[in-house]
Design a protein around this motif. Structure first.
Motif, mmCIF file in Angstrom:
data_model
loop_
_atom_site.group_PDB
_atom_site.id
_atom_site.type_symbol
_atom_site.label_atom_id
_atom_site.label_comp_id
_atom_site.label_asym_id
_atom_site.label_seq_id
_atom_site.Cartn_x
_atom_site.Cartn_y
_atom_site.Cartn_z
ATOM 1 N N GLU A 119 0.815 -1.221 0.000
ATOM 2 C CA GLU A 119 0.000 0.000 0.000
ATOM 3 C C GLU A 119 0.852 1.277 0.000
ATOM 4 N N GLU A 120 2.170 1.114 0.038
ATOM 5 C CA GLU A 120 3.027 2.301 0.174
ATOM 6 C C GLU A 120 3.333 2.946 -1.184
ATOM 7 N N MET A 121 3.602 4.260 -1.115
ATOM 8 C CA MET A 121 3.787 5.037 -2.347
ATOM 9 C C MET A 121 4.976 5.981 -2.215
ATOM 10 N N ARG A 122 5.498 6.363 -3.356
ATOM 11 C CA ARG A 122 6.616 7.302 -3.384
ATOM 12 C C ARG A 122 6.141 8.723 -3.052
ATOM 13 N N ASP A 123 4.940 9.047 -3.488
ATOM 14 C CA ASP A 123 4.399 10.400 -3.288
ATOM 15 C C ASP A 123 2.966 10.258 -2.764
ATOM 16 N N PRO A 124 2.807 9.834 -1.503
ATOM 17 C CA PRO A 124 1.465 9.478 -1.022
ATOM 18 C C PRO A 124 0.470 10.633 -1.022
ATOM 19 N N CYS A 125 0.939 11.860 -0.937
ATOM 20 C CA CYS A 125 0.002 12.990 -0.920
ATOM 21 C C CYS A 125 -0.307 13.504 -2.326
ATOM 22 N N GLY A 126 0.238 12.842 -3.325
ATOM 23 C CA GLY A 126 -0.055 13.250 -4.704
ATOM 24 C C GLY A 126 0.383 14.681 -4.991
ATOM 25 N N GLU A 127 1.513 15.089 -4.410
ATOM 26 C CA GLU A 127 1.945 16.484 -4.597
ATOM 27 C C GLU A 127 2.447 16.720 -6.012
ATOM 28 N N ASP A 128 3.178 15.754 -6.548
ATOM 29 C CA ASP A 128 3.754 15.967 -7.885
ATOM 30 C C ASP A 128 2.666 16.162 -8.940
ATOM 31 N N ARG A 163 11.042 11.552 -1.198
ATOM 32 C CA ARG A 163 11.406 11.461 -2.624
ATOM 33 C C ARG A 163 12.210 12.669 -3.075
ATOM 34 N N MET A 164 12.117 13.770 -2.345
ATOM 35 C CA MET A 164 12.762 14.986 -2.837
ATOM 36 C C MET A 164 13.727 15.636 -1.855
ATOM 37 N N VAL A 165 13.616 15.368 -0.540
ATOM 38 C CA VAL A 165 14.519 16.070 0.371
ATOM 39 C C VAL A 165 15.877 15.371 0.422
ATOM 40 N N GLY A 166 16.881 16.135 0.793
ATOM 41 C CA GLY A 166 18.246 15.601 0.857
ATOM 42 C C GLY A 166 19.182 16.633 0.262
ATOM 43 N N ASP A 167 20.344 16.774 0.842
ATOM 44 C CA ASP A 167 21.272 17.816 0.403
ATOM 45 C C ASP A 167 21.786 17.552 -0.990
ATOM 46 N N TYR A 317 -1.300 14.154 12.361
ATOM 47 C CA TYR A 317 -1.397 13.483 11.061
ATOM 48 C C TYR A 317 -1.261 11.984 11.219
ATOM 49 N N GLN A 318 -2.155 11.252 10.583
ATOM 50 C CA GLN A 318 -1.893 9.828 10.413
ATOM 51 C C GLN A 318 -0.638 9.716 9.537
ATOM 52 N N CYS A 319 0.288 8.841 9.909
ATOM 53 C CA CYS A 319 1.541 8.722 9.138
ATOM 54 C C CYS A 319 1.218 8.303 7.693
ATOM 55 N N ASP A 320 1.740 9.057 6.740
ATOM 56 C CA ASP A 320 1.472 8.755 5.331
ATOM 57 C C ASP A 320 2.137 7.437 4.932
ATOM 58 N N PRO A 321 1.504 6.718 3.993
ATOM 59 C CA PRO A 321 2.088 5.423 3.567
ATOM 60 C C PRO A 321 3.243 5.618 2.576
ATOM 61 N N ILE A 322 4.262 6.295 3.070
ATOM 62 C CA ILE A 322 5.471 6.489 2.253
ATOM 63 C C ILE A 322 6.229 5.159 2.197
ATOM 64 N N VAL A 351 -6.427 20.339 22.067
ATOM 65 C CA VAL A 351 -6.957 19.277 21.211
ATOM 66 C C VAL A 351 -6.785 19.667 19.743
ATOM 67 N N PRO A 352 -5.851 19.014 19.048
ATOM 68 C CA PRO A 352 -5.671 19.314 17.622
ATOM 69 C C PRO A 352 -6.709 18.571 16.786
ATOM 70 N N THR A 353 -6.665 18.777 15.485
ATOM 71 C CA THR A 353 -7.518 18.028 14.561
ATOM 72 C C THR A 353 -6.711 16.834 14.044
ATOM 73 N N TYR A 354 -7.351 15.677 14.111
ATOM 74 C CA TYR A 354 -6.694 14.456 13.609
ATOM 75 C C TYR A 354 -7.063 14.310 12.131
ATOM 76 N N VAL A 355 -6.059 14.192 11.253
ATOM 77 C CA VAL A 355 -6.343 14.114 9.819
ATOM 78 C C VAL A 355 -5.574 12.983 9.153
ATOM 79 N N ILE A 356 -6.182 12.503 8.079
ATOM 80 C CA ILE A 356 -5.459 11.617 7.154
ATOM 81 C C ILE A 356 -5.352 12.372 5.845
ATOM 82 N N ASP A 357 -4.160 12.435 5.291
ATOM 83 C CA ASP A 357 -3.995 12.997 3.956
ATOM 84 C C ASP A 357 -4.434 11.906 2.995
ATOM 85 N N GLY A 358 -5.555 12.116 2.316
ATOM 86 C CA GLY A 358 -6.124 11.082 1.442
ATOM 87 C C GLY A 358 -5.078 10.543 0.478
ATOM 88 N N PRO A 359 -4.663 9.265 0.617
ATOM 89 C CA PRO A 359 -3.584 8.728 -0.218
ATOM 90 C C PRO A 359 -3.872 8.904 -1.711
#
Ligand code: SF4
Length: 396
Positions: A119-128, A163-167, A317-322, A351-359
């Motif tokens: 179920e894991e993805m390279r870009d789970p939040c679909g940012e690209d 997928r993108m961070v790193g010096d 945040y629910q941990c993304d399936p990276i 009390v924060p808001t609990y969210v899942i970033d829709g994969p």
């Protein structure tokens, strides 16, 4: 602009370092400082020294921590994925003898991150797929995410943007920044810009100011936020000069990534205090992580400690399936149970808001325990935090 080059422009002078509120080194900070020959307590206060001396290799971390075989394999294998990088300050928070130390789990690679679940993805939040120009993510009509760099002080092992961070993988050019500014200028519905990365606070003050100032000059941009983990992983970066610069651009908000009460040290309190005193509203974003903060007691303690340093808990945040994140991810029911134990049981501000970033790019979806027992014909039966039932009738 090379991010390191940008940092060098703002290298602290001894006078600048001396102007900072002084915090005595803890026993663990002294222990870690000793590993750097000829380094002084003044070096420890210098954020550029901390960046330059980040722990990147197995030999370096071995001097400070008794590594487990799983960690050794994780460090050996992580190079192609997300490199290890730990500022000496953050390393001083690691318990050298406890493989379950929450700071250690977040910062030292483990062998588990080299395995990938289906179920894991390279870009789970679909940012690209929502990126109209390099560095910008435009998912919601009125706001954009501006990824201004790709470097962080510490690489969190569960990072959604691994997928993108790193010096030095890619540096953003002047043309890239200009294309992003032009895009925002030409999209008049964009009223909110979140400056993130990487971590924008790894940039020098001048470069960061150029970005904020340019955005502020766009008439329809009315709200600017900075997303950063630096006040936690490298609080020395929060210098009087940085704070004075940010203060000029009020209103400017900051979201800080906190995960565990152990992260709230005297240095972090001082850094957040300086930002809050400058009128910068502070919020926290926390990732729910197995073994780190997946218990109601730890989360409640974290939220209470945040309020004490004027940081308002904003999201869990629910941990993304990276890729390689299975060992960090909890069940959704764990998050719901935490929310159940917070709401009504403590101050509402805690009390924060609990969210899942829709994969796949669904954006943030809020989750809450169910407080509605039934709702029919204008009669809403509710339960409160203690399980007692109450009825609310809709107006006729
Ligand atoms: S600071 Fe943020 S962007 Fe950087 S590694 Fe950690 S989670 Fe990822």
């Amino acid at each position: 602009m090379n991010p390191i080059g940008a940092i060098k422009q703002d290298f602290q002078t001894e006078e600048q370092a001396a102007a900072k509120p002084l915090i005595e080194l803890t026993r663990d900070e002294k222990r870690v400082l000793k590993a750097y020959k000829e380094a002084t307590p003044l070096d420890w206060e210098d954020w550029f020294w901390q960046i330059r001396k980040r722990i990147r290799t197995k030999d370096e971390i071995r001097k400070l921590v008794h590594l487990t075989p799983d960690e050794e394999k994780g460090i050996d294998g992580c190079g192609d994925k997300l490199t290890m990088s730990i500022p000496p300050y953050f390393a001083s928070l690691i318990d050298p003898n406890d493989p379950k130390c929450p700071i250690r789990l977040q910062s030292i690679p483990q062998v588990h991150e080299l395995k990938t679940a289906p179920e894991e993805m390279r870009d789970p939040c679909g940012e690209d797929s929502h990126s109209p120009v390099h560095g910008l993510v435009h998912r919601y009509p009125d706001r954009v995410l501006f990824l201004v760099n790709e470097m962080c002080a510490m690489y969190c092992r569960y990072c959604t943007r691994s997928r993108m961070v790193g010096d030095g993988r890619r540096t953003l050019s002047t043309e890239t920044y200009n294309a992003a500014f032009d895009y925002i200028r030409s999209h008049k519905k964009v009223r909110d810009v979140l400056i993130s990365g990487g971590d924008p606070l790894t940039m020098g003050d001048r470069m960061l100011e150029m970005i904020i100032k340019t955005l502020k000059e766009i008439p329809h941009v009315e709200f600017i936020r900075i997303g950063s983990r630096i006040p936690v992983t490298l609080p020395q970066r929060v210098t009087p000069e940085l704070v004075a610069m940010l203060k000029k651009y009020s209103p400017l908000w900051m979201s800080i990534h906190f995960n565990h009460p152990k992260e709230i040290t005297e240095r972090v309190k001082s850094a957040c205090g300086m930002l809050a005193d400058a009128g910068i509203p502070l919020g926290s974003q926390t990732v729910l992580l197995k073994g780190v903060n997946d218990s109601p007691e730890i989360m409640k303690k974290l939220m209470h400690e945040l309020l004490k340093i004027r940081v308002r808990p904003y999201y869990i945040y629910q941990c993304d399936p990276i890729l390689g994140s299975k060992h960090f991810r909890t069940k959704v029911s764990t998050g719901l149970e935490i929310m159940e134990k917070l709401r009504g049981h403590t101050t509402g501000y805690a009390v924060p808001t609990y969210v899942i970033d829709g994969p796949g790019g669904g954006g943030k979806i809020p989750l809450s325990p169910d407080y509605i027992k039934s709702y029919e014909n204008g009669k809403c039966t509710l339960r409160n935090y203690a399980g007692k039932e109450f009825v609310y009738y809709d107006p006729e």
